[in-house]
Design an enzyme around this catalytic site. Structure first.
Site, mmCIF file in Angstrom:
data_model
loop_
_atom_site.group_PDB
_atom_site.id
_atom_site.type_symbol
_atom_site.label_atom_id
_atom_site.label_comp_id
_atom_site.label_asym_id
_atom_site.label_seq_id
_atom_site.Cartn_x
_atom_site.Cartn_y
_atom_site.Cartn_z
ATOM 1 N N ASN A 55 0.816 -1.443 0.122
ATOM 2 C CA ASN A 55 -0.161 -0.065 0.343
ATOM 3 C C ASN A 55 0.841 0.911 -0.004
ATOM 4 O O ASN A 55 2.202 0.963 0.596
ATOM 5 C CB ASN A 55 -1.016 -0.192 1.043
ATOM 6 C CG ASN A 55 -0.057 0.155 2.998
ATOM 7 O OD1 ASN A 55 0.107 0.657 2.897
ATOM 8 N ND2 ASN A 55 -0.015 -0.929 3.044
ATOM 9 N N ASP B 74 -3.488 -7.544 4.467
ATOM 10 C CA ASP B 74 -4.602 -8.209 5.033
ATOM 11 C C ASP B 74 -3.994 -10.212 4.236
ATOM 12 O O ASP B 74 -4.523 -10.323 5.118
ATOM 13 C CB ASP B 74 -5.948 -7.307 5.016
ATOM 14 C CG ASP B 74 -6.209 -6.567 6.192
ATOM 15 O OD1 ASP B 74 -5.272 -6.315 7.357
ATOM 16 O OD2 ASP B 74 -6.924 -5.756 5.934
ATOM 17 N N LYS C 105 11.181 -15.316 -10.897
ATOM 18 C CA LYS C 105 10.121 -14.272 -11.073
ATOM 19 C C LYS C 105 9.726 -15.119 -12.413
ATOM 20 O O LYS C 105 10.001 -15.739 -12.990
ATOM 21 C CB LYS C 105 11.260 -13.085 -12.710
ATOM 22 C CG LYS C 105 10.364 -12.196 -12.973
ATOM 23 C CD LYS C 105 11.136 -11.148 -13.528
ATOM 24 C CE LYS C 105 10.544 -10.320 -14.311
ATOM 25 N NZ LYS C 105 11.605 -9.354 -15.742
ATOM 26 N N PHE D 66 -5.025 2.635 14.546
ATOM 27 C CA PHE D 66 -5.317 3.995 13.543
ATOM 28 C C PHE D 66 -5.995 3.122 12.673
ATOM 29 O O PHE D 66 -5.933 1.463 12.615
ATOM 30 C CB PHE D 66 -3.750 4.001 12.515
ATOM 31 C CG PHE D 66 -3.206 5.205 13.285
ATOM 32 C CD1 PHE D 66 -2.282 5.094 13.675
ATOM 33 C CD2 PHE D 66 -3.391 6.266 12.441
ATOM 34 C CE1 PHE D 66 -1.715 6.243 14.705
ATOM 35 C CE2 PHE D 66 -2.520 7.245 12.976
ATOM 36 C CZ PHE D 66 -2.126 7.317 14.683
ATOM 37 N N LYS E 240 -13.686 -1.132 15.245
ATOM 38 C CA LYS E 240 -12.587 -1.431 15.641
ATOM 39 C C LYS E 240 -11.700 -1.466 16.968
ATOM 40 O O LYS E 240 -10.882 -2.249 17.387
ATOM 41 C CB LYS E 240 -11.556 -1.271 14.725
ATOM 42 C CG LYS E 240 -10.956 -1.576 13.338
ATOM 43 C CD LYS E 240 -10.848 -0.538 11.981
ATOM 44 C CE LYS E 240 -10.596 -0.669 10.788
ATOM 45 N NZ LYS E 240 -10.393 -0.475 9.979
ATOM 46 N N LYS F 251 -10.746 -4.957 19.040
ATOM 47 C CA LYS F 251 -9.018 -4.876 19.454
ATOM 48 C C LYS F 251 -8.973 -4.328 20.214
ATOM 49 O O LYS F 251 -7.303 -4.196 20.883
ATOM 50 C CB LYS F 251 -8.672 -4.183 18.040
ATOM 51 C CG LYS F 251 -8.990 -4.642 15.981
ATOM 52 C CD LYS F 251 -8.083 -3.977 15.670
ATOM 53 C CE LYS F 251 -8.258 -4.756 14.388
ATOM 54 N NZ LYS F 251 -7.181 -4.265 12.668
HETATM 55 N N1 CTP Z 1 -3.224 -3.582 12.243
HETATM 56 C C1 CTP Z 1 -2.699 -5.300 12.200
HETATM 57 N N2 CTP Z 1 -2.684 -5.834 11.438
HETATM 58 C C2 CTP Z 1 -3.532 -6.560 10.587
HETATM 59 C C3 CTP Z 1 -4.354 -5.345 9.853
HETATM 60 C C4 CTP Z 1 -4.321 -4.099 10.674
HETATM 61 O O1 CTP Z 1 -1.798 -4.833 13.356
HETATM 62 N N3 CTP Z 1 -3.291 -7.239 10.193
HETATM 63 C C5 CTP Z 1 -3.607 -3.291 12.519
HETATM 64 C C6 CTP Z 1 -2.858 -1.698 12.473
HETATM 65 O O2 CTP Z 1 -2.264 -0.908 12.398
HETATM 66 C C7 CTP Z 1 -4.206 -0.956 12.202
HETATM 67 C C8 CTP Z 1 -5.026 -1.453 12.851
HETATM 68 O O3 CTP Z 1 -4.920 -2.717 13.022
HETATM 69 O O4 CTP Z 1 -3.892 -0.056 13.764
HETATM 70 C C9 CTP Z 1 -6.300 -1.044 11.949
HETATM 71 O O5 CTP Z 1 -5.962 -0.900 10.130
HETATM 72 P P1 CTP Z 1 -7.151 -0.676 8.855
HETATM 73 O O6 CTP Z 1 -5.518 -1.028 7.984
HETATM 74 O O7 CTP Z 1 -7.869 0.517 9.212
HETATM 75 O O8 CTP Z 1 -7.771 -1.917 9.753
HETATM 76 P P2 CTP Z 1 -8.399 -3.540 9.241
HETATM 77 O O9 CTP Z 1 -8.357 -4.043 11.083
HETATM 78 O O10 CTP Z 1 -7.180 -4.248 9.054
HETATM 79 O O11 CTP Z 1 -9.589 -3.758 8.351
HETATM 80 P P3 CTP Z 1 -10.333 -3.501 7.275
HETATM 81 O O12 CTP Z 1 -8.840 -3.570 6.213
HETATM 82 O O13 CTP Z 1 -11.499 -4.055 7.457
HETATM 83 O O14 CTP Z 1 -10.389 -2.355 7.663
#
Ligand code: CTP
Length: 392
Positions: free
Chosen positions: A205, A274, A284, A318, A332, A336
């Site tokens: 990302n 994720d 490759k 975040f 969240k 969490k």
């Molecule tokens: N986070 C994490 N581990 C993951 C995904 C997210 O620790 N595998 C943490 C991020 O560092 C952030 C928070 O969870 O502090 C929220 O991340 P975000 O990407 O907004 O949310 P997700 O839980 O991944 O949910 P979604 O993708 O469905 O919005």
């Protein structure tokens, strides 16, 4: 930082002090400049007078307009004295308590923090006498900033160059920060994780790590011990922070849990992938392979797992959202087991990835939402810490 006394001594870097004065003024400070006789050989007091809007003091008894000046009056309400550049001569006087001009007299009477920025020829800087004086000034409580290494005005290469005024400004602001996280063991995660498809491609990302690095720097400035678990970024880690480099989400998971036990505060600013490709090709992938789908496996949610073993730690997450921003963020926070969640709406201008600013809302456990205006990530980092400090 409301009032600054800027001491300028007679080194070639004195011209850079004009830029420093400007930065202090731009940051909202009332700046009063005191120069030594030697400094006015290098830069005209008028330059500082115009930049600060105040008379410049050189002499102990009268300013240039003939008005009397008392060093104690000048120190009244002063938040910080910054001496930049500080020559070997002025530091020697300060270290031995000599008060033969307005600046050295003022130093002895100052009860506020004093920042000293040595700047001189590299051989002079290395001389034992200069090093002894620097050590003594540190012992007296001065905040010494290391000179930069590089080409010096005298043509030689070495350490002795006055740092960039931007860095001196940041150093001074750091000195003045409250040390309200003193000794606290903290962990910050920052930047993107990458999930490889093959040796040259990955899923990721656009995160650059700016927000997480700003938080790590802010924590350090406020006295915390900081472990920064960082995905791949181009950023320099803040001085004094212990950085652990990771690439994938699994690596970040292991690194975070490896340090979790000792930490009291965890801020997860990383943009974590994720999903990861189910299979990683060792070679490759060639285009004639006719690849049209990539099968993905779900990564573990690091923050969720941290939340399960939270104990008496403070956990801050975040959330990056594009719709139902508050509802998603609030869910969240609950799911969490967080104490705070900082949510940015990625559709807002100036918010989110790869920009120096952010526009966020902070939600706490009681569900209270604080909407913040657009601001620099550095400033936002301190504001987030202000909220956390209230919970410690
Ligand atoms: N986070 C994490 N581990 C993951 C995904 C997210 O620790 N595998 C943490 C991020 O560092 C952030 C928070 O969870 O502090 C929220 O991340 P975000 O990407 O907004 O949310 P997700 O839980 O991944 O949910 P979604 O993708 O469905 O919005």
């Amino acid at each position: 930082m409301k009032k600054v006394v800027l001491g300028v001594t007679g080194g070639i870097a004195a011209y850079k002090a004009a830029e420093l004065a400007r930065l202090f003024v731009r940051g909202g400070a009332d700046v009063h400049v005191v120069m030594t006789e030697a400094a006015i050989e290098f830069i005209a007091p008028l330059t500082f007078q115009v930049l600060t809007g105040h008379p410049v003091y050189v002499n102990m008894y009268a300013d240039r307009s003939g008005e009397k000046i008392n060093h104690i009056d000048l120190l009244e309400g002063t938040d910080v004295v910054v001496i930049a550049p500080a020559t070997a001569n002025t530091m020697a006087k300060m270290a031995s308590g000599l008060a033969d001009n307005l600046l050295t007299t003022l130093y002895l009477a100052a009860r506020c923090p004093v920042v000293v920025v040595p700047s001189m020829n590299a051989d002079m800087y290395e001389h034992q006498a200069v090093q002894d004086n620097i050590r003594r000034l540190s012992e007296y409580g001065c905040h010494l900033m290391d000179p930069d290494a590089g080409e010096l005005a005298c043509g030689v290469y070495g350490r002795g160059r006055m740092p960039d005024p931007l860095d001196i400004n940041a150093f001074t602001r750091a000195v003045l920060r409250p040390k309200d996280f003193s000794g606290l063991k903290t962990l910050v995660s920052a930047g993107p994780t990458r999930e490889p498809l093959d040796p040259v491609r990955f899923l990721s990302n656009p995160s650059t790590g700016l927000m997480g690095y700003a938080l790590a720097r802010a924590l350090k400035e406020r006295g915390a011990e900081v472990i920064l678990i960082s995905g791949q970024t181009h950023l320099q880690p803040p001085a004094g922070v212990k950085k652990v480099d990771v690439t994938t989400t699994e690596e970040m998971f292991d690194a975070v849990f490896g340090h979790y036990k000792d930490c009291r505060l965890v801020i997860k600013a990383a943009a974590v992938s994720d999903y990861r490709p189910m299979e990683v090709s060792q070679q490759k992938v060639k285009k004639n392979n006719d690849l049209s789908t990539i099968e993905l496996a779900r990564n573990r949610d690091i923050l969720m797992e941290l939340g399960k073993e939270k104990g008496d730690r403070i956990l801050v997450g975040f959330a990056a959202e594009t719709e139902d921003v508050f509802e998603n963020a609030q869910q969240k926070l609950v799911r969490k087991n967080l104490d705070l969640i900082v949510v940015n709406n990625l559709k807002e201008p100036g918010a989110g990835f790869a920009v120096p600013t952010n526009r966020v809302s902070i939600i706490d456990r009681s569900g209270e939402v604080e909407n913040l205006p657009l601001m620099e990530k550095e400033e936002l980092a301190h504001l987030i810490l202000d909220r956390i400090a209230g919970m410690l």
